[in-house]
Design an enzyme around this catalytic site. Sequence first.
Site: not given
Ligand SMILES: Cc1cc2nc3c(=O)[nH]c(=O)nc-3n(C[C@H](O)[C@H](O)[C@H](O)COP(=O)(O)OP(=O)(O)OC[C@H]3O[C@@H](n4cnc5c(N)ncnc54)[C@H](O)[C@@H]3O)c2cc1C
Length: 404
Positions: A129, A264, A358, A360, A384
Amino acid sequence: MTDFNLSLNEDQLTLQKWVHGFAEDVMRPAAEEWDEREEFPWPVVEQAAEIGLYGWEIMAELMMNDPTGLSMVVALEELFWGDAGIGMALMGSGLAAAGIAASGLPEQVMEWVPQCYGDASDLKVGAFCASEPDAGSDVGGYRTSARYDEAKDEWILNGTKAWITNGGIANVHVVVAVVDPELGSKGHASFIVPPGTEGLSMGQKYKKHGIRASHTAEVVLDDVRVPGRCLLGGKEKLDERLARVRRGESGNAQAAMQTFEATRPAVGAQALGIARAAYEYSLDYAKERHAFGKPIIMNQGIAFMLADMATEIEATRGMIWRAAWLGKQRAFKNAEGSMAKMKAGRVATWVTERAIQILGGYGYTREYPVERWHRDAKIHDIFEGTEQIQQLVISRAISGLRIE
Ligand SMILES: Cc1cc2nc3c(=O)[nH]c(=O)nc-3n(C[C@H](O)[C@H](O)[C@H](O)COP(=O)(O)OP(=O)(O)OC[C@H]3O[C@@H](n4cnc5c(N)ncnc54)[C@H](O)[C@@H]3O)c2cc1C
């Protein structure tokens, strides 16, 4: 240092065949049902546990007893070829295990990692978390707090975690929390919340676009008290680290970032498995489907698409394997783990979209698996570390500059 070698050894070939067998015989037939049900596939995970494919022992074997680093990525490609939602249900506990291994003392790893898995007769899952509703990429924005009650030797956790794989259904929750808000992301520490601890509850369960068999939910921490021994790494080490940071000496990398960086190439391998599934399926389809009196693959427009898909998949696998090997040798130079993960997410999203093209109209329906693979692929551009965060990590690594 082990040499980088693209030939898998006997053990790795056996592993690949074994995981592929489970993916083909158990995961593929179950995939559609659990995607539709949008529930954690307990019976399938139980089957995996029965044959030793889900459990702390296999994770330890893959993570610790492989000097090449390739076993994990080989296994993950096969699992996610089978199904990404169920694959994530099998792998979600690994995030918690990796979080414990990254920051925990050996005795903490021994105590808590097995409890993230249980066994086939008493299955358990773990959750890592870190992310919060207002801070995903921006780890410095976490607000979940950890306050030390010295009199009782207990930590008190308060806050809300968002997007947590296995959140609220886990036996063990690993929680990243702020111990010193003045220090930004360097003021974090990771805590174990043991099973049944009062004050931890599941918030909303998310309805997702893809990997729907994997459970994703909020975790709410309301005056959660955990014993002092649940601080990963121990108080002495934490105090030393915080003192170093306050003196302006570089602290260790942040707890959450350490976990993500180490995983990663493995996340890239997940995406690669989905891409390969979609490519193989659309290649077969293109040979069988006739239009204008001949198989559609006899048109360059289709054959060249498949040629590009195959090429991208091969290139991506090369990057992932090399990154996995570099990670094992602790020899990253230019954020190759982030490069491999970013490339794999993009390739999987693109290949699965081409696969729909592919097929369709059939590709656009839920009668065929390619639309599910496309939905499943997209998460690999997001979790991640998003695509943009990988770009940030890579651009900082190649330039040596603090690109914002
Ligand atoms: C199905 C799923 C499972 C997950 N599992 C886990 C888990 O087990 N544990 C956990 O801790 N988290 C988990 N996550 C969270 C996941 O790691 C985050 O959703 C992710 O890190 C992006 O954070 P955010 O959704 O708050 O997007 P934001 O950080 O708000 O980003 C929104 C957009 O802004 C862009 N952005 C943000 N900062 C910058 C920057 N400095 N420069 C350029 N672009 C930027 C991002 O690339 C993105 O396109 C999970 C998410 C999902 C959807």
